[in-house]
Design a protein around this motif. Structure first.
Motif, PDB file in Angstrom:
ATOM      1  N   GLY A 179       0.748  -1.260  -0.052  1.00  0.00           N
ATOM      2  CA  GLY A 179       0.098   0.002   0.004  1.00  0.00           C
ATOM      3  C   GLY A 179       0.765   1.017  -0.053  1.00  0.00           C
ATOM      4  N   LYS A 180       2.167   1.141  -0.254  1.00  0.00           N
ATOM      5  CA  LYS A 180       2.991   2.543  -0.171  1.00  0.00           C
ATOM      6  C   LYS A 180       2.754   3.183  -1.485  1.00  0.00           C
ATOM      7  CE  LYS A 180       6.090   0.741   3.435  1.00  0.00           C
ATOM      8  NZ  LYS A 180       7.263   0.517   3.635  1.00  0.00           N
ATOM      9  N   VAL A 181       2.905   4.287  -1.647  1.00  0.00           N
ATOM     10  CA  VAL A 181       2.901   5.120  -2.932  1.00  0.00           C
ATOM     11  C   VAL A 181       4.312   4.811  -3.552  1.00  0.00           C
ATOM     12  CG1 VAL A 181       2.607   7.299  -3.921  1.00  0.00           C
ATOM     13  CG2 VAL A 181       1.292   6.569  -2.087  1.00  0.00           C
ATOM     14  N   ASP A 182       4.179   4.489  -4.883  1.00  0.00           N
ATOM     15  CA  ASP A 182       5.544   4.419  -5.573  1.00  0.00           C
ATOM     16  C   ASP A 182       5.699   5.774  -6.299  1.00  0.00           C
ATOM     17  OD1 ASP A 182       7.424   3.739  -7.216  1.00  0.00           O
ATOM     18  OD2 ASP A 182       6.690   1.959  -8.189  1.00  0.00           O
ATOM     19  N   PRO A 183       6.711   6.421  -6.014  1.00  0.00           N
ATOM     20  CA  PRO A 183       6.855   7.774  -6.337  1.00  0.00           C
ATOM     21  C   PRO A 183       7.239   7.901  -7.971  1.00  0.00           C
ATOM     22  CG  PRO A 183       8.859   7.306  -5.228  1.00  0.00           C
ATOM     23  CD  PRO A 183       7.633   6.172  -4.894  1.00  0.00           C
ATOM     24  N   VAL A 184       7.823   6.572  -8.625  1.00  0.00           N
ATOM     25  CA  VAL A 184       8.153   6.826  -9.914  1.00  0.00           C
ATOM     26  C   VAL A 184       6.577   6.283 -10.845  1.00  0.00           C
ATOM     27  CG1 VAL A 184       9.455   5.537 -11.602  1.00  0.00           C
ATOM     28  CG2 VAL A 184      10.260   6.013  -9.465  1.00  0.00           C
ATOM     29  N   PRO A 185       6.193   7.317 -11.582  1.00  0.00           N
ATOM     30  CA  PRO A 185       5.048   6.968 -12.426  1.00  0.00           C
ATOM     31  C   PRO A 185       5.376   5.790 -13.305  1.00  0.00           C
ATOM     32  CG  PRO A 185       5.617   9.228 -12.327  1.00  0.00           C
ATOM     33  CD  PRO A 185       6.904   8.588 -11.892  1.00  0.00           C
ATOM     34  N   GLY A 186       4.262   4.844 -13.359  1.00  0.00           N
ATOM     35  CA  GLY A 186       4.435   3.726 -14.597  1.00  0.00           C
ATOM     36  C   GLY A 186       3.421   4.053 -15.603  1.00  0.00           C
ATOM     37  N   LYS A 187       3.379   3.094 -16.377  1.00  0.00           N
ATOM     38  CA  LYS A 187       2.330   3.306 -17.464  1.00  0.00           C
ATOM     39  C   LYS A 187       1.319   1.932 -17.409  1.00  0.00           C
ATOM     40  CE  LYS A 187       5.343   5.589 -20.711  1.00  0.00           C
ATOM     41  NZ  LYS A 187       6.202   5.496 -22.016  1.00  0.00           N
ATOM     42  N   PRO A 188       0.075   2.023 -16.646  1.00  0.00           N
ATOM     43  CA  PRO A 188      -0.739   1.127 -16.443  1.00  0.00           C
ATOM     44  C   PRO A 188      -1.477   0.376 -17.391  1.00  0.00           C
ATOM     45  CG  PRO A 188      -1.482   3.159 -15.268  1.00  0.00           C
ATOM     46  CD  PRO A 188      -0.192   3.459 -15.820  1.00  0.00           C
ATOM     47  N   PHE A 189      -1.698   1.367 -18.433  1.00  0.00           N
ATOM     48  CA  PHE A 189      -2.460   0.852 -19.677  1.00  0.00           C
ATOM     49  C   PHE A 189      -1.598   0.821 -21.029  1.00  0.00           C
ATOM     50  CE2 PHE A 189      -5.366   2.802 -16.668  1.00  0.00           C
ATOM     51  CZ  PHE A 189      -6.308   1.455 -16.275  1.00  0.00           C
ATOM     52  N   GLN A 190      -0.333   0.740 -20.775  1.00  0.00           N
ATOM     53  CA  GLN A 190       0.619   0.527 -22.081  1.00  0.00           C
ATOM     54  C   GLN A 190       0.534  -0.702 -22.995  1.00  0.00           C
ATOM     55  OE1 GLN A 190       4.608   0.008 -20.795  1.00  0.00           O
ATOM     56  NE2 GLN A 190       5.336   0.869 -22.891  1.00  0.00           N
ATOM     57  N   ASN A 191      -0.321  -1.807 -22.607  1.00  0.00           N
ATOM     58  CA  ASN A 191      -0.750  -2.826 -23.437  1.00  0.00           C
ATOM     59  C   ASN A 191      -1.816  -3.563 -22.846  1.00  0.00           C
ATOM     60  OD1 ASN A 191      -0.477  -4.548 -25.791  1.00  0.00           O
ATOM     61  ND2 ASN A 191       1.022  -5.979 -24.760  1.00  0.00           N
ATOM     62  N   THR A 192      -2.946  -3.122 -23.090  1.00  0.00           N
ATOM     63  CA  THR A 192      -4.062  -3.387 -22.513  1.00  0.00           C
ATOM     64  C   THR A 192      -5.096  -4.148 -23.400  1.00  0.00           C
ATOM     65  OG1 THR A 192      -3.899  -1.489 -20.953  1.00  0.00           O
ATOM     66  CG2 THR A 192      -6.062  -2.507 -21.032  1.00  0.00           C
ATOM     67  N   LYS A 193      -5.593  -5.314 -22.836  1.00  0.00           N
ATOM     68  CA  LYS A 193      -6.432  -6.215 -23.625  1.00  0.00           C
ATOM     69  C   LYS A 193      -7.894  -5.782 -23.423  1.00  0.00           C
ATOM     70  CE  LYS A 193      -7.993 -11.065 -24.072  1.00  0.00           C
ATOM     71  NZ  LYS A 193      -7.942 -12.184 -23.553  1.00  0.00           N
ATOM     72  N   ILE A 194      -8.679  -5.495 -24.467  1.00  0.00           N
ATOM     73  CA  ILE A 194     -10.062  -5.125 -24.111  1.00  0.00           C
ATOM     74  C   ILE A 194     -10.866  -6.282 -24.307  1.00  0.00           C
ATOM     75  CG2 ILE A 194     -12.102  -3.778 -25.327  1.00  0.00           C
ATOM     76  CD1 ILE A 194      -9.806  -1.970 -26.507  1.00  0.00           C
ATOM     77  N   VAL A 195     -11.533  -6.697 -22.981  1.00  0.00           N
ATOM     78  CA  VAL A 195     -12.129  -7.890 -22.843  1.00  0.00           C
ATOM     79  C   VAL A 195     -13.547  -7.754 -23.172  1.00  0.00           C
ATOM     80  CG1 VAL A 195     -12.914  -9.576 -21.022  1.00  0.00           C
ATOM     81  CG2 VAL A 195     -10.655  -8.630 -20.954  1.00  0.00           C
ATOM     82  N   ASN A 196     -13.984  -6.570 -22.694  1.00  0.00           N
ATOM     83  CA  ASN A 196     -15.527  -6.107 -22.974  1.00  0.00           C
ATOM     84  C   ASN A 196     -15.691  -4.711 -23.265  1.00  0.00           C
ATOM     85  OD1 ASN A 196     -18.323  -6.627 -23.522  1.00  0.00           O
ATOM     86  ND2 ASN A 196     -18.837  -6.259 -21.352  1.00  0.00           N
ATOM     87  N   LEU A 197     -16.590  -4.239 -24.238  1.00  0.00           N
ATOM     88  CA  LEU A 197     -16.874  -3.058 -24.463  1.00  0.00           C
ATOM     89  C   LEU A 197     -18.355  -2.827 -24.788  1.00  0.00           C
ATOM     90  CD1 LEU A 197     -16.165   0.109 -24.677  1.00  0.00           C
ATOM     91  CD2 LEU A 197     -15.175  -0.462 -26.853  1.00  0.00           C
TER      92      LEU A 197
END
Length: 174
Positions: free
Chosen positions: A119-137
């Motif tokens: 639960g600690k905040v990681d100060p280094v930003p990441g790219k959470p949706f860099q390669n994301t599978k669309i399961v349902n839309l």
């Protein structure tokens, strides 16, 4: 009688050719995936983490169960996107998005501050949706999967797949 058959056949042929010509003309905005993404704002409803070894599910965790912040993912028609309060951390992240050629994968360069295990905040930003599978839309829901979504893995490969469930943000919660 013979002239009527010829006239009828000629009429059918002309209408068929006209229908083919009309339907073969290029139509604008044929990308329904992009249209659904950009039509509204998406409010996070759930985050689940599935941990696997090979294809065997080892554990399921539900995240953000104690978050009071509304998390909103917005896709704009100019291919920019923003996410408010990612991982329940007060922040507004933004970037660009595009779809893969088969329109099954969302690719985004948006960076966001994340939390580490514990639960600690990681100060280094990441790219959470860099390669994301669309399961349902659909009109009212969006389901995305990130993490180890690669279809090729061994029976001993440890994989972590994060599933984000979003719903259409209703007008009274804006």
């Amino acid at each position: 009688m013979k002239n009527k058959k010829i006239l009828f056949s000629l009429t059918v042929a002309v209408l068929t050719i006209a229908g083919l010509v009309i339907n073969s003309c290029k139509k604008d905005n044929q990308n329904s995936v992009a249209t659904f993404l950009t039509r509204q704002k998406w409010q996070l409803a759930s985050v689940m983490v599935n941990n696997y070894i090979g294809s065997s599910l080892v554990s399921i965790d539900t995240l953000n169960t104690n978050c009071d912040s509304t998390q909103i993912f917005t896709f704009n028609t100019n291919n920019t996107c923003s996410y408010t309060n990612f991982e329940c951390i007060p922040q507004k992240s933004s970037g660009n998005w595009t779809l893969s050629s088969d329109q099954l994968t969302l690719i985004s360069n948006m960076t966001a501050i994340d939390t580490l295990i514990g639960g600690k905040v990681d100060p280094v930003p990441g790219k959470p949706f860099q390669n994301t599978k669309i399961v349902n839309l659909g009109q009212y829901s969006l389901v995305l999967q990130t993490g180890d979504v690669n279809t090729y893995y061994t029976s001993t490969t440890k994989r972590r797949i994060v599933t984000y469930g979003f719903v259409h943000q209703s007008a009274n919660s804006q």
